[in-house]
Motif scaffolding. Structure first.
Motif, PDB file in Angstrom:
ATOM      1  N   LYS A   4     -46.135 -55.681 -35.875  1.00 18.57           N
ATOM      2  CA  LYS A   4     -45.527 -54.342 -35.908  1.00 18.57           C
ATOM      3  C   LYS A   4     -45.357 -53.809 -34.490  1.00 18.57           C
ATOM      4  O   LYS A   4     -46.222 -54.047 -33.625  1.00 18.57           O
ATOM      5  N   ILE A   5     -44.271 -53.075 -34.299  1.00 17.34           N
ATOM      6  CA  ILE A   5     -44.048 -52.386 -33.024  1.00 17.34           C
ATOM      7  C   ILE A   5     -44.112 -50.891 -33.301  1.00 17.34           C
ATOM      8  O   ILE A   5     -43.326 -50.367 -34.093  1.00 17.34           O
ATOM      9  N   LEU A   6     -45.082 -50.237 -32.672  1.00 18.12           N
ATOM     10  CA  LEU A   6     -45.225 -48.789 -32.856  1.00 18.12           C
ATOM     11  C   LEU A   6     -44.737 -48.130 -31.576  1.00 18.12           C
ATOM     12  O   LEU A   6     -45.411 -48.173 -30.546  1.00 18.12           O
ATOM     13  N   ILE A   7     -43.555 -47.567 -31.667  1.00 11.01           N
ATOM     14  CA  ILE A   7     -42.908 -47.052 -30.462  1.00 11.01           C
ATOM     15  C   ILE A   7     -42.796 -45.536 -30.548  1.00 11.01           C
ATOM     16  O   ILE A   7     -42.682 -44.978 -31.646  1.00 11.01           O
ATOM     17  N   HIS A   8     -42.823 -44.896 -29.398  1.00 10.00           N
ATOM     18  CA  HIS A   8     -42.693 -43.439 -29.330  1.00 10.00           C
ATOM     19  C   HIS A   8     -41.458 -42.985 -30.098  1.00 10.00           C
ATOM     20  O   HIS A   8     -40.395 -43.578 -29.977  1.00 10.00           O
ATOM     21  N   GLN A   9     -41.611 -41.937 -30.902  1.00 14.36           N
ATOM     22  CA  GLN A   9     -40.525 -41.509 -31.789  1.00 14.36           C
ATOM     23  C   GLN A   9     -39.801 -40.303 -31.182  1.00 14.36           C
ATOM     24  O   GLN A   9     -40.277 -39.171 -31.275  1.00 14.36           O
ATOM     25  N   ALA A  10     -38.667 -40.550 -30.546  1.00 13.55           N
ATOM     26  CA  ALA A  10     -37.885 -39.433 -29.990  1.00 13.55           C
ATOM     27  C   ALA A  10     -36.452 -39.461 -30.486  1.00 13.55           C
ATOM     28  O   ALA A  10     -35.783 -38.437 -30.481  1.00 13.55           O
ATOM     29  N   ASN A  11     -35.989 -40.633 -30.872  1.00 12.30           N
ATOM     30  CA  ASN A  11     -34.612 -40.770 -31.359  1.00 12.30           C
ATOM     31  C   ASN A  11     -34.539 -42.108 -32.098  1.00 12.30           C
ATOM     32  O   ASN A  11     -34.830 -43.163 -31.522  1.00 12.30           O
ATOM     33  N   GLU A  12     -34.194 -42.045 -33.362  1.00 15.09           N
ATOM     34  CA  GLU A  12     -34.237 -43.240 -34.219  1.00 15.09           C
ATOM     35  C   GLU A  12     -33.344 -44.362 -33.665  1.00 15.09           C
ATOM     36  O   GLU A  12     -33.767 -45.517 -33.553  1.00 15.09           O
ATOM     37  N   LYS A  13     -32.122 -43.986 -33.297  1.00 19.02           N
ATOM     38  CA  LYS A  13     -31.192 -45.029 -32.835  1.00 19.02           C
ATOM     39  C   LYS A  13     -31.638 -45.614 -31.505  1.00 19.02           C
ATOM     40  O   LYS A  13     -31.500 -46.798 -31.254  1.00 19.02           O
ATOM     41  N   MET A  14     -32.180 -44.749 -30.660  1.00 18.95           N
ATOM     42  CA  MET A  14     -32.669 -45.221 -29.361  1.00 18.95           C
ATOM     43  C   MET A  14     -33.785 -46.261 -29.570  1.00 18.95           C
ATOM     44  O   MET A  14     -33.780 -47.328 -28.941  1.00 18.95           O
ATOM     45  N   ASP A  15     -34.702 -45.972 -30.485  1.00 16.81           N
ATOM     46  CA  ASP A  15     -35.805 -46.905 -30.738  1.00 16.81           C
ATOM     47  C   ASP A  15     -35.277 -48.233 -31.294  1.00 16.81           C
ATOM     48  O   ASP A  15     -35.737 -49.315 -30.906  1.00 16.81           O
ATOM     49  N   GLU A  16     -34.314 -48.131 -32.202  1.00 15.99           N
ATOM     50  CA  GLU A  16     -33.747 -49.375 -32.768  1.00 15.99           C
ATOM     51  C   GLU A  16     -33.104 -50.221 -31.676  1.00 15.99           C
ATOM     52  O   GLU A  16     -33.263 -51.437 -31.633  1.00 15.99           O
ATOM     53  N   GLU A  17     -32.403 -49.570 -30.772  1.00 15.88           N
ATOM     54  CA  GLU A  17     -31.720 -50.304 -29.710  1.00 15.88           C
ATOM     55  C   GLU A  17     -32.731 -50.889 -28.708  1.00 15.88           C
ATOM     56  O   GLU A  17     -32.566 -52.021 -28.238  1.00 15.88           O
ATOM     57  N   ILE A  18     -33.786 -50.148 -28.420  1.00 12.07           N
ATOM     58  CA  ILE A  18     -34.820 -50.662 -27.503  1.00 12.07           C
ATOM     59  C   ILE A  18     -35.412 -51.952 -28.078  1.00 12.07           C
ATOM     60  O   ILE A  18     -35.551 -52.969 -27.397  1.00 12.07           O
ATOM     61  N   VAL A  19     -35.756 -51.899 -29.361  1.00 13.31           N
ATOM     62  CA  VAL A  19     -36.402 -53.056 -30.000  1.00 13.31           C
ATOM     63  C   VAL A  19     -35.417 -54.229 -30.092  1.00 13.31           C
ATOM     64  O   VAL A  19     -35.789 -55.388 -29.868  1.00 13.31           O
ATOM     65  N   LYS A  20     -34.157 -53.918 -30.378  1.00 13.69           N
ATOM     66  CA  LYS A  20     -33.151 -54.984 -30.423  1.00 13.69           C
ATOM     67  C   LYS A  20     -33.058 -55.668 -29.040  1.00 13.69           C
ATOM     68  O   LYS A  20     -33.020 -56.891 -28.930  1.00 13.69           O
ATOM     69  N   ARG A  21     -33.056 -54.828 -27.998  1.00  9.04           N
ATOM     70  CA  ARG A  21     -32.973 -55.399 -26.643  1.00  9.04           C
ATOM     71  C   ARG A  21     -34.220 -56.204 -26.292  1.00  9.04           C
ATOM     72  O   ARG A  21     -34.143 -57.199 -25.580  1.00  9.04           O
ATOM     73  N   LEU A  22     -35.379 -55.748 -26.780  1.00  8.94           N
ATOM     74  CA  LEU A  22     -36.615 -56.511 -26.535  1.00  8.94           C
ATOM     75  C   LEU A  22     -36.473 -57.909 -27.136  1.00  8.94           C
ATOM     76  O   LEU A  22     -36.759 -58.916 -26.469  1.00  8.94           O
ATOM     77  N   TYR A  23     -36.030 -57.988 -28.384  1.00 16.60           N
ATOM     78  CA  TYR A  23     -35.846 -59.297 -29.024  1.00 16.60           C
ATOM     79  C   TYR A  23     -34.799 -60.110 -28.277  1.00 16.60           C
ATOM     80  O   TYR A  23     -34.937 -61.332 -28.114  1.00 16.60           O
ATOM     81  N   GLY A  24     -33.767 -59.413 -27.781  1.00 15.21           N
ATOM     82  CA  GLY A  24     -32.717 -60.086 -27.015  1.00 15.21           C
ATOM     83  C   GLY A  24     -33.287 -60.799 -25.784  1.00 15.21           C
ATOM     84  O   GLY A  24     -32.802 -61.867 -25.387  1.00 15.21           O
ATOM     85  N   LEU A  25     -34.348 -60.236 -25.200  1.00 16.35           N
ATOM     86  CA  LEU A  25     -34.959 -60.865 -24.024  1.00 16.35           C
ATOM     87  C   LEU A  25     -35.582 -62.223 -24.377  1.00 16.35           C
ATOM     88  O   LEU A  25     -35.867 -63.038 -23.511  1.00 16.35           O
ATOM     89  N   TYR A  26     -35.807 -62.440 -25.677  1.00 20.01           N
ATOM     90  CA  TYR A  26     -36.364 -63.714 -26.146  1.00 20.01           C
ATOM     91  C   TYR A  26     -35.286 -64.583 -26.807  1.00 20.01           C
ATOM     92  O   TYR A  26     -35.600 -65.563 -27.480  1.00 20.01           O
ATOM     93  N   GLY A  27     -34.032 -64.153 -26.665  1.00 17.74           N
ATOM     94  CA  GLY A  27     -32.935 -64.908 -27.262  1.00 17.74           C
ATOM     95  C   GLY A  27     -32.829 -64.728 -28.769  1.00 17.74           C
ATOM     96  O   GLY A  27     -32.191 -65.531 -29.453  1.00 17.74           O
ATOM     97  N   VAL A  28     -33.483 -63.672 -29.292  1.00 15.85           N
ATOM     98  CA  VAL A  28     -33.404 -63.403 -30.737  1.00 15.85           C
ATOM     99  C   VAL A  28     -32.418 -62.242 -30.914  1.00 15.85           C
ATOM    100  O   VAL A  28     -32.611 -61.170 -30.332  1.00 15.85           O
ATOM    101  N   SER A  29     -31.369 -62.468 -31.726  1.00 18.82           N
ATOM    102  CA  SER A  29     -30.291 -61.472 -31.742  1.00 18.82           C
ATOM    103  C   SER A  29     -30.619 -60.235 -32.572  1.00 18.82           C
ATOM    104  O   SER A  29     -30.161 -59.144 -32.279  1.00 18.82           O
ATOM    105  N   GLU A  30     -31.440 -60.360 -33.603  1.00 20.79           N
ATOM    106  CA  GLU A  30     -31.782 -59.190 -34.429  1.00 20.79           C
ATOM    107  C   GLU A  30     -33.292 -59.063 -34.555  1.00 20.79           C
ATOM    108  O   GLU A  30     -33.984 -60.063 -34.736  1.00 20.79           O
ATOM    109  N   ALA A  31     -33.774 -57.826 -34.509  1.00 22.65           N
ATOM    110  CA  ALA A  31     -35.201 -57.606 -34.750  1.00 22.65           C
ATOM    111  C   ALA A  31     -35.474 -57.791 -36.247  1.00 22.65           C
ATOM    112  O   ALA A  31     -34.634 -57.411 -37.069  1.00 22.65           O
ATOM    113  N   PRO A  32     -36.633 -58.366 -36.629  1.00 19.88           N
ATOM    114  CA  PRO A  32     -36.937 -58.516 -38.063  1.00 19.88           C
ATOM    115  C   PRO A  32     -36.977 -57.151 -38.745  1.00 19.88           C
ATOM    116  O   PRO A  32     -37.459 -56.189 -38.147  1.00 19.88           O
TER     117      PRO A  32
END
Ligand SMILES: CC(C)(COP(=O)(O)OP(=O)(O)OC[C@H]1O[C@@H](n2cnc3c(N)ncnc32)[C@H](O)[C@@H]1OP(=O)(O)O)[C@@H](O)C(=O)NCCC(=O)NCCS
Length: 357
Positions: free
Chosen positions: A269-297
């Motif tokens: 699980k990733i527990l991230i600061h909650q300030a903007n739903e879309k921003m958090d989704e994009e941050i996590v997507k980019r994190l997975y992207g750093l590992y070559g994974v295109s979508e977060a589970p």
């Protein structure tokens, strides 16, 4: 092996619910003091669309930040089962201290941690009580700091609380004020023996960017020209914060995982600061992207923003407690799971902690 282990958690979710509709009578202005021409209802609809927030909690008028901090702290102590008199430290992360309803004045003396120690009736002088101010990442910072105190041999048991009553420091004529909320979350962290593969903090990372970014979140006058000129309210350059977070937070999260020797695929699980739903989704997507994974589970990131808004330092400990206690039915955290806490906020500060439950 000695590890920094969370042995109890607690929360205080204030009972007053402030719905989006409750802002419909508000008059919103821009930063030049000009009234926004769109009706409040359309501004609110857009707000919900771009943040995901439907409602948030405000503390009752007779309750202060240290009060909700003490409620969360007491629950964490009970859940940990420790004798409160064995604590070495009480740390309260916040940014505005106690602000009496209607006063817009921060009270930081004595520290909130001292106030909490007083409310909880903890007497031992060797239990030191102090506050940390690191923007919204303050509670995660308190975890990192305590982990370092433990490794230095200077503490073994601490109570870490994040508490804020942002409803007392918002400019209600600023539409961004709808993001902010009140709340408190806490944990007891202990330095104790943990077997190989057992619970504990596995890695940490932290950054401060305060060159061009220092005023992305700061204090400013009300947008209403008839407001008391001396009063200052929390202000943010929302778009800049948004872009900053997308650019830097994924790397800070990866750096934490790298330090822990953990691959993203091991994270439950990733527990991230909650300030903007879309921003958090994009941050996590980019994190997975750093590992070559295109979508977060799907289901990797529990979200409370829809009903709790942004309660600053309280957000992550609250989220962790809710998931641990089974109060977020779609999410589960079990013994042995790896979770990643990550936060971003004023300073600008970013931090992350990788933790095995
Ligand atoms: C504040 C925030 C919600 C604004 O959203 P945004 O998409 O960046 O907004 P923009 O400035 O690009 O404007 C997009 C539209 O939304 C509107 N808008 C901006 N802020 C708004 C708000 N708070 N409420 C309603 N509408 C808003 C704009 O007027 C614009 O409307 P238009 O399309 O009709 O021109 C967003 O930037 C954000 O959440 N930032 C991060 C905040 C954050 O993390 N804070 C951390 C605090 S610890």
């Amino acid at each position: 092996m000695l590890s920094s282990v969370i042995t109890g958690t607690g929360i205080c979710i204030p009972e007053t619910i402030q719905l989006n509709q409750d802002f419909e009578q508000h008059k919103f202005f821009d930063e030049k003091g000009l009234p926004l021409t769109d009706p409040a209802k359309s501004i609110i609809d857009k707000f919900r669309k771009i943040t995901g927030i439907n409602e948030r909690r405000y503390a009752p008028t007779d309750i202060n930040t240290s009060d909700i901090a003490a409620v969360a702290g007491r629950q964490a102590l009970l859940n940990s089962g420790i004798d409160p008199e064995t604590l070495d430290q009480i740390v309260v992360a916040h940014n505005f201290g106690d602000v009496a309803y209607g006063s817009i004045q921060s009270q930081n003396v004595p520290t909130l941690a001292s106030r909490v120690k007083h409310i909880l009736g903890i007497l031992r002088p060797e239990c030191i009580a102090y506050d940390v101010l690191v923007g919204c990442p303050g509670w995660v910072h308190s975890l990192i700091q305590s982990h370092a105190w433990f490794k230095a041999g200077m503490a073994k048991k601490v109570l870490l609380i994040g508490a804020e009553t942002l409803s007392r420091v918002i400019d209600t004529s600023d539409r961004d004020s709808m993001i902010f909320a009140d709340g408190a979350g806490a944990c007891v962290l202990e330095y104790k023996n943990s077997p190989q593969g057992g619970p504990g903090i596995l890695g940490t990372s932290a950054q401060t960017h305060s060159a061009g970014e220092v005023d992305y979140i700061d204090m400013g006058k009300s947008y209403r020209s008839d407001d008391d000129n001396a009063a200052l309210y929390i202000k943010m350059k929302g778009r800049k914060v948004y872009e900053y977070a997308l650019k830097h937070v994924p790397f800070a999260m990866k750096s934490c995982l790298d330090q822990a020797g953990i691959d993203i695929r091991q994270v439950r699980k990733i527990l991230i600061h909650q300030a903007n739903e879309k921003m958090d989704e994009e941050i996590v997507k980019r994190l997975y992207g750093l590992y070559g994974v295109s979508e977060a589970p799907s289901g990797i990131m529990p979200m409370s923003i829809q009903w709790l808004g942004n309660s600053s330092v309280a957000t992550i400990p609250t989220l962790y407690h809710l998931v641990l206690q089974g109060e977020m039915t779609e999410h589960e955290i079990k013994e042995g799971d790896i979770v990643l806490f990550a936060s971003v906020g004023a300073g600008m500060n970013i931090n992350a902690v990788c933790y095995r439950v």
